[in-house]
Design a protein around this motif. Sequence first.
Motif, mmCIF file in Angstrom:
data_model
loop_
_atom_site.group_PDB
_atom_site.id
_atom_site.type_symbol
_atom_site.label_atom_id
_atom_site.label_comp_id
_atom_site.label_asym_id
_atom_site.label_seq_id
_atom_site.Cartn_x
_atom_site.Cartn_y
_atom_site.Cartn_z
ATOM 1 N N ARG A 120 17.981 -33.484 -37.959
ATOM 2 C CA ARG A 120 18.415 -33.224 -36.888
ATOM 3 C C ARG A 120 17.564 -33.171 -35.744
ATOM 4 O O ARG A 120 16.584 -32.800 -35.834
ATOM 5 C CB ARG A 120 19.211 -31.748 -36.715
ATOM 6 C CG ARG A 120 20.120 -31.642 -37.751
ATOM 7 C CD ARG A 120 20.918 -30.392 -37.856
ATOM 8 N NE ARG A 120 22.047 -30.329 -38.869
ATOM 9 C CZ ARG A 120 22.746 -29.337 -38.921
ATOM 10 N NH1 ARG A 120 22.700 -28.302 -38.256
ATOM 11 N NH2 ARG A 120 23.801 -29.419 -39.767
ATOM 12 N N ILE A 121 17.959 -33.959 -34.756
ATOM 13 C CA ILE A 121 17.067 -34.305 -33.534
ATOM 14 C C ILE A 121 18.046 -33.781 -32.397
ATOM 15 O O ILE A 121 18.983 -34.012 -32.129
ATOM 16 C CB ILE A 121 17.042 -35.756 -33.247
ATOM 17 C CG1 ILE A 121 16.295 -36.316 -34.527
ATOM 18 C CG2 ILE A 121 16.135 -36.037 -31.871
ATOM 19 C CD1 ILE A 121 15.997 -37.991 -34.178
ATOM 20 N N ARG A 122 17.153 -32.708 -31.645
ATOM 21 C CA ARG A 122 17.711 -32.093 -30.520
ATOM 22 C C ARG A 122 17.489 -32.862 -29.185
ATOM 23 O O ARG A 122 16.270 -32.997 -29.122
ATOM 24 C CB ARG A 122 17.334 -30.483 -30.511
ATOM 25 C CG ARG A 122 17.816 -29.746 -29.453
ATOM 26 C CD ARG A 122 17.251 -28.639 -29.143
ATOM 27 N NE ARG A 122 18.290 -27.701 -28.695
ATOM 28 C CZ ARG A 122 18.664 -26.464 -29.048
ATOM 29 N NH1 ARG A 122 17.799 -25.936 -29.821
ATOM 30 N NH2 ARG A 122 19.537 -25.871 -28.397
ATOM 31 N N ILE A 123 18.396 -33.285 -28.562
ATOM 32 C CA ILE A 123 18.105 -33.990 -27.377
ATOM 33 C C ILE A 123 18.856 -33.308 -26.118
ATOM 34 O O ILE A 123 19.867 -32.677 -26.280
ATOM 35 C CB ILE A 123 18.943 -35.448 -27.211
ATOM 36 C CG1 ILE A 123 18.305 -36.126 -28.499
ATOM 37 C CG2 ILE A 123 18.579 -36.026 -26.002
ATOM 38 C CD1 ILE A 123 18.842 -37.447 -28.666
ATOM 39 N N GLU A 124 17.834 -32.775 -25.090
ATOM 40 C CA GLU A 124 18.518 -32.194 -24.003
ATOM 41 C C GLU A 124 18.654 -33.128 -22.895
ATOM 42 O O GLU A 124 17.833 -33.702 -22.732
ATOM 43 C CB GLU A 124 17.486 -30.916 -23.746
ATOM 44 C CG GLU A 124 17.329 -29.823 -24.644
ATOM 45 C CD GLU A 124 16.472 -28.822 -24.355
ATOM 46 O OE1 GLU A 124 16.549 -28.516 -23.486
ATOM 47 O OE2 GLU A 124 15.801 -28.230 -25.312
#
Length: 76
Positions: free
Chosen positions: A14-18
């Motif tokens: 999972r990659i968190r992109i803000e």
Amino acid sequence: MTGKMDRMARKPDRIRIEVFGPASEAETAEEAFRPSNEAILSIARLIGRQMAREQFERARALERKQARQNRSGHMR
């Protein structure tokens, strides 16, 4: 055991992109980058001081070497 390994292998990372909206009008590019600029300047100061220390030590070592050579040359 194999079933558990299969589930673990299939689980995607999972990659968190803000996502940030546009900066407010009050925040200029200079203000936005100020923390990183300050960090860069601090690192540059540290590097500069280290380089100055090393240069000073080299100069001192050369002076000591020349002084030893002068002392030993006068005794002969």
